[in-house]
Design an enzyme around this catalytic site. Sequence first.
Site, PDB file in Angstrom:
ATOM      1  N   HIS A 119      -4.074  -4.733   0.060  1.00 57.22           N
ATOM      2  CA  HIS A 119      -3.579  -5.257   1.335  1.00 57.22           C
ATOM      3  C   HIS A 119      -3.622  -6.784   1.337  1.00 57.22           C
ATOM      4  CE1 HIS A 119      -3.150  -1.555   3.640  1.00 57.22           C
ATOM      5  NE2 HIS A 119      -4.124  -1.093   2.890  1.00 57.22           N
ATOM      6  N   GLU A 166      -2.393  -8.738   3.457  1.00 55.12           N
ATOM      7  CA  GLU A 166      -2.618  -9.219   4.827  1.00 55.12           C
ATOM      8  C   GLU A 166      -4.081  -9.118   5.237  1.00 55.12           C
ATOM      9  OE1 GLU A 166      -1.594  -6.309   3.963  1.00 55.12           O
ATOM     10  OE2 GLU A 166      -2.031  -4.780   5.464  1.00 55.12           O
ATOM     11  N   CYS A 207       0.841  -1.200   0.000  1.00 54.74           N
ATOM     12  CA  CYS A 207       0.000   0.000   0.000  1.00 54.74           C
ATOM     13  C   CYS A 207       0.879   1.254   0.000  1.00 54.74           C
ATOM     14  CB  CYS A 207      -0.981  -0.031   1.169  1.00 54.74           C
ATOM     15  SG  CYS A 207      -2.341   1.134   0.958  1.00 54.74           S
TER      16      CYS A 207
END
Lengths: 251, 204
Positions: free
Chosen positions: B185, B187, B80
Site C-alpha cells: 500500500h 498510500e 493491492c
Amino acid sequence: MLSKRIIPCLDIKDGRVVKGVKFLGLRDAGDPVEVARAYDAQGADELVFLDITASFENRKTLVSLVERIARNIFMPFTVGGGIGDIEDIRNILNAGAEKVSLNTQAVKLPELISASAKRFGSQCIVVAIDAKRKGDSWEVFINGGRTPTGIDALVWAEKAARLGAGEILLTSMDYDGTKDGYDLELTKEVTQKVNIPVIASGGAGKLEDFYDVFTQANADAALAASLFHYQEYSVKQVKEYLKERGVAVRS
Amino acid sequence: MKIAIIDYGMGNIHSVAKALEFFGAAISVTNKKNDIAGCDKIVLPGVGAFDDAMAELEKQGLDMVIKEQVKNKKPFLGICLGLQLLLEDSQEAKDKKGLGILKGRVVKFKAGAGQKIPHMGWNDLKVISGDCSLLSGLPTGSQVYFCHSYYPSPLDESIIAATTDYGLEFPCVLWKENVYGVQFHPEKSQAVGLKILENFVNLC
C-alpha cells in the site's frame, strides 16, 4: 525481512482523544489527527484507534474521523470499539482504515469473523482479546473488560484464527497499566497456537519490555499507550534500542 | 494532469486521492465511463475479496472501460487487490476470472513455511528493474507496508519490477508498458509510498 512493529494506541471518545496525550508543541492534543501526525513523525509503524463511544450518532462521527485521518496521514491504522456488523466494518474500511478490530461482538457472534473475512479478506480483520489469568489458564473478558465469559483465551484465539481473523490483538488485563512488562507467558502461548500475527498489549513500561516480548514471546507487534502519550519514551527511542540489540525494526 | 481513481465500493480511496492531489494531480473519484476516459491516468485501489471485487467491476461495466483504457496506453496503477485483479485468475476465487490484462495468476502464501499468513507489516523492496519509473529514487531495501495473504505470480517474469522476501521471494511490483501494479500500500507507506505515488503523477 519483515519488521517487528511498534504501535501506539489512542482511545477516542466523541471524535476526540481521551486519556490525555502530553505532547509538547501540539496545537490541540485532543485532536486524533494531530496526535496521529506526531506519531507518524516519530516513525510509528501503525496506529490503533479504539472508540469508546457507545451511541449510534457518534458512530457517524467516528466514520468521518476515520476519513479525516486517512486524508492526513499516510500510514496504516486499525479502528476498533463497538463494531457490530458487516455494515460497520464496510463503512470504516471504505473511510480509509487498513483494519478493523472486533472484540465483544466477535465473542457474541463468531460468524461475524468468518463473514467479514470472506467479504473483505482476513488481512483486515483483527480480533482483539482481553484476557485475564484464572488458575493456570486465561479467561476472555468482553464489554471493555467488565464481563467474564468463561471462555479460555487460547481456545478462543485458535478459533478466531480458524474463522478467518488475520491478526490477534492480545491484551493482558493483569499487566495492563502496571508497567511491569508484557505478559510474556500469555503472549508466547498464543503465538505458538496461531499462525497469524499477534500484537501484544498491556504492561509496557521499559525499553526491555519491548525486546522481551519480541524475542521471548515471538510477538509480531507491540502496542503501548500511556508510555508514548506521556513521552516516557518515544517510538524512535524504542526502535533504536531494539535495533542496537538486533531486532528487525523499520528505521 | 487528471487522474481517475476508480470507486467501485471496494475500499479506501481517501489516502490515495489526497496523496496524488498533494503531488499536483487533479483527482476524479469516479465509476463513470466518461470520467475515466477523460482522465490522463487511472488508479484502481481495492480491499476485499477477489470475486466480489471482480463482480462489482463487471456489474458497473468498469472491466470493459479499464481494458479499453489500458489498451489505449493510458498509465494505469493497480494497488493491492487492484493489482491482483489485473491477472487472469486467483486461488481466492474459483469461479471468477480476473481482468486478464497481465498473464498469470494470484496465489496464496503457503502455510507451514515458518511464515505467518497474512503477510502483515513493513518489509523490504528488492528492485529488479532499475529503469522502472515508478520506483525511481527508491533503492533496494526501501520499506513498504504490506497487508495480504495472496500475491501475483505473472507468467512473464520479465514484468517483475520488484520483489519482497517472505519465506519466498514474491513479486510485489509488476510493470508492463503503461501498466503498473503494487502489492503493498503506497498510500500507507509514509515517505517511501508517497515517492511512488509522486513518480506515478510524474510519469509521461
